[in-house]
Each structure stands twice: as C-alpha cells, then as structure tokens.
Design a protein around this motif. Structure first.
Motif, short mmCIF file in Angstrom:
data_model
loop_
_atom_site.label_atom_id
_atom_site.label_comp_id
_atom_site.label_asym_id
_atom_site.label_seq_id
_atom_site.Cartn_x
_atom_site.Cartn_y
_atom_site.Cartn_z
N PRO A 105 0.76 -26.90 -25.90
CA PRO A 105 -0.70 -26.77 -25.79
C PRO A 105 -1.08 -25.31 -25.66
CG PRO A 105 0.13 -28.49 -24.33
CD PRO A 105 1.33 -27.75 -24.85
N PRO A 164 2.45 -39.08 -19.14
CA PRO A 164 2.76 -37.91 -19.95
C PRO A 164 4.12 -37.34 -19.60
CG PRO A 164 1.14 -37.38 -18.26
CD PRO A 164 1.31 -38.87 -18.27
N GLY A 167 3.01 -32.30 -20.38
CA GLY A 167 1.87 -32.31 -21.27
C GLY A 167 0.60 -32.72 -20.57
N GLU A 205 3.28 -37.67 -34.06
CA GLU A 205 2.17 -36.95 -33.44
C GLU A 205 2.70 -35.71 -32.73
OE1 GLU A 205 -0.19 -39.66 -31.12
OE2 GLU A 205 -0.49 -40.99 -32.85
N ALA A 263 6.09 -31.69 -28.52
CA ALA A 263 5.84 -30.50 -27.71
C ALA A 263 7.02 -30.21 -26.79
CB ALA A 263 4.56 -30.68 -26.90
N SER A 308 0.98 -42.96 -26.52
CA SER A 308 -0.15 -42.17 -26.05
C SER A 308 -0.73 -42.71 -24.77
CB SER A 308 -1.25 -42.13 -27.12
OG SER A 308 -1.71 -43.44 -27.40
N ILE A 321 -2.68 -28.17 -29.79
CA ILE A 321 -1.26 -27.87 -29.66
C ILE A 321 -0.87 -26.91 -30.78
CG2 ILE A 321 1.08 -28.81 -29.79
CD1 ILE A 321 0.11 -31.24 -28.36
N TRP A 370 -1.79 -34.80 -21.39
CA TRP A 370 -3.02 -35.12 -22.11
C TRP A 370 -3.25 -36.62 -22.13
CZ3 TRP A 370 0.56 -31.66 -24.25
CH2 TRP A 370 1.63 -32.27 -24.90
N LYS A 394 -7.47 -31.59 -20.97
CA LYS A 394 -6.20 -31.52 -21.69
C LYS A 394 -6.21 -32.31 -22.98
CE LYS A 394 -3.39 -30.49 -17.63
NZ LYS A 394 -2.30 -30.92 -16.73
N ARG A 439 1.93 -34.06 -30.16
CA ARG A 439 2.13 -34.06 -28.72
C ARG A 439 3.52 -34.57 -28.35
NH1 ARG A 439 -2.55 -38.32 -27.42
NH2 ARG A 439 -2.09 -39.81 -29.05
N ASP A 440 4.10 -35.46 -29.17
CA ASP A 440 5.42 -36.01 -28.88
C ASP A 440 6.54 -35.07 -29.30
OD1 ASP A 440 4.62 -38.34 -27.62
OD2 ASP A 440 4.32 -39.38 -29.52
N PRO A 480 -3.84 -33.02 -30.18
CA PRO A 480 -2.60 -33.65 -29.71
C PRO A 480 -2.17 -34.88 -30.50
CG PRO A 480 -3.93 -33.00 -27.85
CD PRO A 480 -4.77 -32.76 -29.07
#
Length: 271
Positions: A165, A47, A51, A153, A158, A43, A121, A53, A116, A155-156, A141
């Motif tokens: 998002p 990014p 993404g 997670e 996406a 995180s 998401i 974020w 962001k 976001r990983d 996210p």
C-alpha cells in the motif's frame, strides 16, 4: 510433500484458505468432502501481512487504476484519464477492442490518513520480472493482475516492499478509473497484464448515471471473468482441486507461488 509452511511466507488468501481447512480437519475426509465446503472470499477474511484493508465492494471492486496509469492502446501508451469511449486498447488475445465506457471514483481525504480500503497498492518497477512493470503501477486493492493463467488481486500479493500500500502523504484526492469493454479482457498497464472490468456492479462507480444515459437499454448483466479469480475462495478452492490438491498434502497453489516468487524477488533486489 510437507504440510508445513513454517519457512515460507504465506499470502493473505492462502493463509485464509489454510485456516478454514485446519478448522475443519476433524470433519473432512478427502477431496470429495472438501469440494462441498463453501469458502468465503478472501477479501472478507482477517487481513494478513499487515494489510488491514476492508473487503466487499469497498475493497477495490469499483476503484481500479489510479489516475496517471498508462494503458497500452493502438496508438501506444496513454494515461487512463485521457482515454475515452471508442479508443482501442490492446488485449492479450491479440485484438484491439473499443472502450465501451470508463468508470470513475474520486475520494477526498477528510482526516489525517486515508481509509485503508482506498489506499492504492504500488507494484514497484520490476516487481514481477526484469521487465514488468516497466514503471511503478498503482492499483486499488481489489484489482487483479493476470499471472500464470489466473486473476490474482493485488492485495493478496502484497509483501510490504515491492508490492505494498502506498499513498503519497500530501495527496488530498485519489482518483480511480476502470475500463469497461463488452467482455472482460487482459490488457497492459505500465507493461503488466491486468484485468478490465468483470462482474456486474457498474453502479459502484460515481458516474454510473452516465452509463445509464449512454446505454438506456443495457441490462448491465454480469460480464463473465476472463479467467478464474484466485482471490475468491470458491475459485481458489476449485483451482487447488483441479491441480490435484489433497486436504492433507500441501501441493502447488498458483496464488501462493506467485506471492512467494515476488517476495523472494523483492529480497534479492534489496540485497
């Protein structure tokens, strides 16, 4: 097995892990040396996949389920904003457990676009398999899905299409809710296996004063995770080593495999 990832999309977490490894190529000799390297959480990495974020607490740790998300309980699916302390949620280990508390965070848009780190998401209907989730699922996210025995997670995962998002342009307020049990568990939201709160940062929620009033003698100690979270660098590294990873060989990576699987599925569904 080839070390090349040229023809495969790479998840943000995997990209960060490989980037750190490549930078240390001249200094690492085998798994024993690699195991001693402290890899920062993904995180906090640059990014990937467009993404953009942020990381840290603002990355979603105190956000979680978007208002309207339906959670499976002992009385069927219930919108998270309609749940309360004492309601029983279904858990993957077969027990119906009572909700200890529900954390909340509300964000109001102050500019032309949302930060962001706040944008939810969307895990599109059937993005995971032919049944999951059964309706679009919106998570912050940093909230994790439970996949193949690991927390990942969102976001990983996406890929810009089936998992991406998404905040409606006319939405002026974003409300997130999180379920806190006595233990971290895997529950179902819109049919997908997801985590409940784990860790020790309950003060990230804006209604934390309510928790302190209800549980004045609770030390708020960290709640152990129900499974390794592969979106943190250390857990990701340990998982790869546990699966027999060598620094020099590209072997099975559960997070990368899940990312590839969902990205490929998105392409098939769009065809």
């Amino acid at each position: 097995m080839s070390v090349s990832n040229t023809h495969r999309p790479i998840s943000p977490a995997r990209r960060h892990f490989l980037g750190v490894s490549a930078a240390l190529a001249g200094k690492v000799v085998g798994i024993a040396a690699l195991a001693s390297i402290a890899v920062p959480p993904s995180s906090q990495a640059a990014p990937g996949n467009g993404g953009g974020w942020g990381g840290g607490a603002g990355g979603g740790k105190g956000h979680c389920f978007l208002k309207g998300t339906r959670v499976l309980t002992s009385r069927g699916e219930v919108r998270i904003e309609d749940l309360g302390i004492g309601d029983l949620v279904k858990t993957m280990r077969g027990e119906d457990l009572p909700i200890k508390w529900i954390g909340r965070n509300t964000f109001r848009r102050s500019g032309a676009s949302w930060p962001k780190m706040v944008v939810p998401i969307r895990v599109s209907r059937f993005a995971i398999d032919d049944h999951t989730p059964h309706t679009d699922l919106y998570l912050s996210p940093g909230h994790a899905l439970f996949i193949d025995g690991f927390l990942m997670e969102v976001r990983d995962l996406a890929n810009g299409t089936s998992i991406a998002p998404d905040a409606p342009p006319d939405m002026e307020t974003i409300e997130y809710f999180q379920i806190v049990l006595n233990t971290q568990e895997v529950i179902w939201a819109e049919g997908a296996a997801v985590e409940t709160f784990g860790g020790g940062n309950l003060d990230l929620f804006t209604n934390f004063v309510e928790y302190m009033r209800l549980y004045p003698n609770d030390p708020c100690s960290a709640i152990p995770l129900v499974a390794p979270n592969l979106s943190t660098g250390q857990a990701h590294l340990h998982a790869l080593l546990g699966l027999g990873a060598s620094y020099f060989i590209d072997v099975r990576d559960p997070l990368q495999e899940a990312y590839e699987q969902f990205a490929a599925r998105a392409e098939e569904l769009a065809a």
